[in-house]
Motif scaffolding. Structure first.
Motif, PDB file in Angstrom:
ATOM      1  N   PHE A 299      -0.172 -22.465  -9.740  1.00  0.00           N
ATOM      2  CA  PHE A 299      -0.301 -22.309  -8.289  1.00  0.00           C
ATOM      3  C   PHE A 299       0.010 -20.879  -7.860  1.00  0.00           C
ATOM      4  CE2 PHE A 299       0.320 -23.152  -3.809  1.00  0.00           C
ATOM      5  CZ  PHE A 299      -0.546 -24.202  -3.559  1.00  0.00           C
ATOM      6  N   TYR A 300       1.066 -20.267  -8.421  1.00  0.00           N
ATOM      7  CA  TYR A 300       1.400 -18.886  -8.072  1.00  0.00           C
ATOM      8  C   TYR A 300       0.251 -17.950  -8.436  1.00  0.00           C
ATOM      9  CZ  TYR A 300       6.434 -20.155  -7.877  1.00  0.00           C
ATOM     10  OH  TYR A 300       7.648 -20.703  -7.600  1.00  0.00           O
ATOM     11  N   HIS A 301      -0.259 -18.118  -9.652  1.00  0.00           N
ATOM     12  CA  HIS A 301      -1.277 -17.186 -10.135  1.00  0.00           C
ATOM     13  C   HIS A 301      -2.588 -17.293  -9.359  1.00  0.00           C
ATOM     14  CE1 HIS A 301      -3.256 -14.533 -13.003  1.00  0.00           C
ATOM     15  NE2 HIS A 301      -4.298 -15.335 -12.893  1.00  0.00           N
ATOM     16  N   TYR A 302      -3.014 -18.504  -9.074  1.00  0.00           N
ATOM     17  CA  TYR A 302      -4.327 -18.694  -8.480  1.00  0.00           C
ATOM     18  C   TYR A 302      -4.339 -18.838  -6.964  1.00  0.00           C
ATOM     19  CZ  TYR A 302      -6.142 -19.180 -13.166  1.00  0.00           C
ATOM     20  OH  TYR A 302      -6.495 -18.942 -14.465  1.00  0.00           O
ATOM     21  N   ILE A 303      -3.194 -19.147  -6.354  1.00  0.00           N
ATOM     22  CA  ILE A 303      -3.182 -19.405  -4.916  1.00  0.00           C
ATOM     23  C   ILE A 303      -2.237 -18.463  -4.155  1.00  0.00           C
ATOM     24  CG2 ILE A 303      -2.809 -21.144  -3.117  1.00  0.00           C
ATOM     25  CD1 ILE A 303      -5.126 -21.867  -4.968  1.00  0.00           C
ATOM     26  N   VAL A 304      -1.017 -18.282  -4.645  1.00  0.00           N
ATOM     27  CA  VAL A 304      -0.002 -17.570  -3.858  1.00  0.00           C
ATOM     28  C   VAL A 304      -0.139 -16.058  -3.950  1.00  0.00           C
ATOM     29  CG1 VAL A 304       2.465 -17.236  -3.471  1.00  0.00           C
ATOM     30  CG2 VAL A 304       1.614 -19.485  -4.125  1.00  0.00           C
ATOM     31  N   PHE A 305      -0.060 -15.514  -5.159  1.00  0.00           N
ATOM     32  CA  PHE A 305      -0.051 -14.065  -5.326  1.00  0.00           C
ATOM     33  C   PHE A 305      -1.454 -13.594  -5.688  1.00  0.00           C
ATOM     34  CE2 PHE A 305       4.339 -15.396  -6.205  1.00  0.00           C
ATOM     35  CZ  PHE A 305       4.993 -14.636  -5.247  1.00  0.00           C
ATOM     36  N   THR A 306      -2.306 -13.496  -4.685  1.00  0.00           N
ATOM     37  CA  THR A 306      -3.707 -13.161  -4.918  1.00  0.00           C
ATOM     38  C   THR A 306      -4.103 -11.821  -4.336  1.00  0.00           C
ATOM     39  OG1 THR A 306      -4.348 -14.372  -2.946  1.00  0.00           O
ATOM     40  CG2 THR A 306      -4.429 -15.577  -5.032  1.00  0.00           C
ATOM     41  N   GLY A 307      -3.151 -11.064  -3.839  1.00  0.00           N
ATOM     42  CA  GLY A 307      -3.472  -9.736  -3.340  1.00  0.00           C
ATOM     43  C   GLY A 307      -3.741  -8.805  -4.505  1.00  0.00           C
ATOM     44  N   THR A 308      -4.161  -7.611  -4.213  1.00  0.00           N
ATOM     45  CA  THR A 308      -4.399  -6.620  -5.252  1.00  0.00           C
ATOM     46  C   THR A 308      -3.575  -5.391  -4.950  1.00  0.00           C
ATOM     47  OG1 THR A 308      -6.253  -5.660  -4.068  1.00  0.00           O
ATOM     48  CG2 THR A 308      -6.764  -7.425  -5.623  1.00  0.00           C
ATOM     49  N   ALA A 309      -3.405  -4.578  -5.965  1.00  0.00           N
ATOM     50  CA  ALA A 309      -2.597  -3.378  -5.783  1.00  0.00           C
ATOM     51  C   ALA A 309      -3.214  -2.433  -4.766  1.00  0.00           C
ATOM     52  CB  ALA A 309      -2.416  -2.664  -7.117  1.00  0.00           C
ATOM     53  N   GLU A 310      -4.554  -2.344  -4.758  1.00  0.00           N
ATOM     54  CA  GLU A 310      -5.203  -1.412  -3.840  1.00  0.00           C
ATOM     55  C   GLU A 310      -5.329  -1.975  -2.439  1.00  0.00           C
ATOM     56  OE1 GLU A 310      -8.891   0.092  -5.225  1.00  0.00           O
ATOM     57  OE2 GLU A 310      -8.064   0.683  -7.147  1.00  0.00           O
ATOM     58  N   GLN A 311      -5.694  -3.249  -2.343  1.00  0.00           N
ATOM     59  CA  GLN A 311      -5.905  -3.843  -1.027  1.00  0.00           C
ATOM     60  C   GLN A 311      -5.491  -5.307  -1.089  1.00  0.00           C
ATOM     61  OE1 GLN A 311      -9.765  -3.204   0.546  1.00  0.00           O
ATOM     62  NE2 GLN A 311      -9.112  -3.656   2.610  1.00  0.00           N
ATOM     63  N   PRO A 312      -4.272  -5.625  -0.694  1.00  0.00           N
ATOM     64  CA  PRO A 312      -3.800  -7.000  -0.788  1.00  0.00           C
ATOM     65  C   PRO A 312      -4.692  -7.985  -0.062  1.00  0.00           C
ATOM     66  CG  PRO A 312      -1.995  -5.512  -0.274  1.00  0.00           C
ATOM     67  CD  PRO A 312      -3.280  -4.725  -0.171  1.00  0.00           C
TER      68      PRO A 312
END
Length: 194
Positions: A147-160
């Motif tokens: 769930f964390y990997h696919y749903i919660v923390f889905t921003g990116t370093a360049e543009q969350p």
């Protein structure tokens, strides 16, 4: 003239980098999880079976309280360390999704405790710990990691939280970063023509 065949298999360098990134994420997630586990299990036993035992005889209440404290620790540690390059701009939304993932994990643990007490009629401290912190914790951890990997923390370093990040992540990949915004050349520019 026929087009040359294109390869759809990932390049060895890209695959290797992806595996290293997954291994690093899993290791950091595991360290945070291990610390949260110690906090959760320690507080559960303190609340339930400790010297004060103020929640003695109430394993579900003790578990909810200890899990809540461990969850707060886990969110801060995961946000600042494990997923620091993938956090979302909207921290409240991320916290809500994180809480939802952890409620799911707690419900899994609660079910294991309920099953142990009510169905198997095992009420010893050992049975409580096996139900909550072996079976329940293992199942809840697997659920939370996905769930964390696919749903919660889905921003990116360049543009969350890019527009397609959740969709891309859910179908099996890490969110791709958007290309950086095109910068206008610095210096004098020609005036517009009339």
């Amino acid at each position: 003239m026929p087009n040359p065949p294109t390869s759809t298999s990932p390049s060895p360098v890209g695959l290797r980098a992806r595996l290293v990134a997954w291994a690093r994420e899993f290791l950091q997630f595991g360290i945070v999880g291990a610390l949260a586990f110690v906090i959760d299990a320690g507080l559960f036993n303190l609340f339930q079976h400790g010297p004060l035992g103020f929640l003695s005889g109430h394993p579900n209440t003790a578990n909810v309280l200890s899990a809540t404290i461990a969850t707060l620790f886990s969110w801060v540690a995961n946000r600042l360390w494990t997923y620091r390059g993938r956090t979302q701009d909207n921290a409240a939304r991320e916290a809500l999704l994180f809480a939802f993932a952890n409620v799911g994990g707690v419900l899994i643990t609660q079910f294991c405790l309920f099953f142990s007490h009510e169905v198997l009629e095992l009420t010893s401290p050992l049975a409580d710990n096996v139900a909550a912190y072996v079976v329940g914790f293992a199942l809840g951890t697997a659920f939370r990691f996905v769930f964390y990997h696919y749903i919660v923390f889905t921003g990116t370093a360049e543009q969350p939280e890019s527009a397609g990040s959740v969709t891309v992540a859910v179908v099996g990949g890490a969110p791709a970063t958007r290309p950086a915004a095109r910068k206008e050349p610095e210096g004098p520019t020609a005036p517009p023509r009339p």
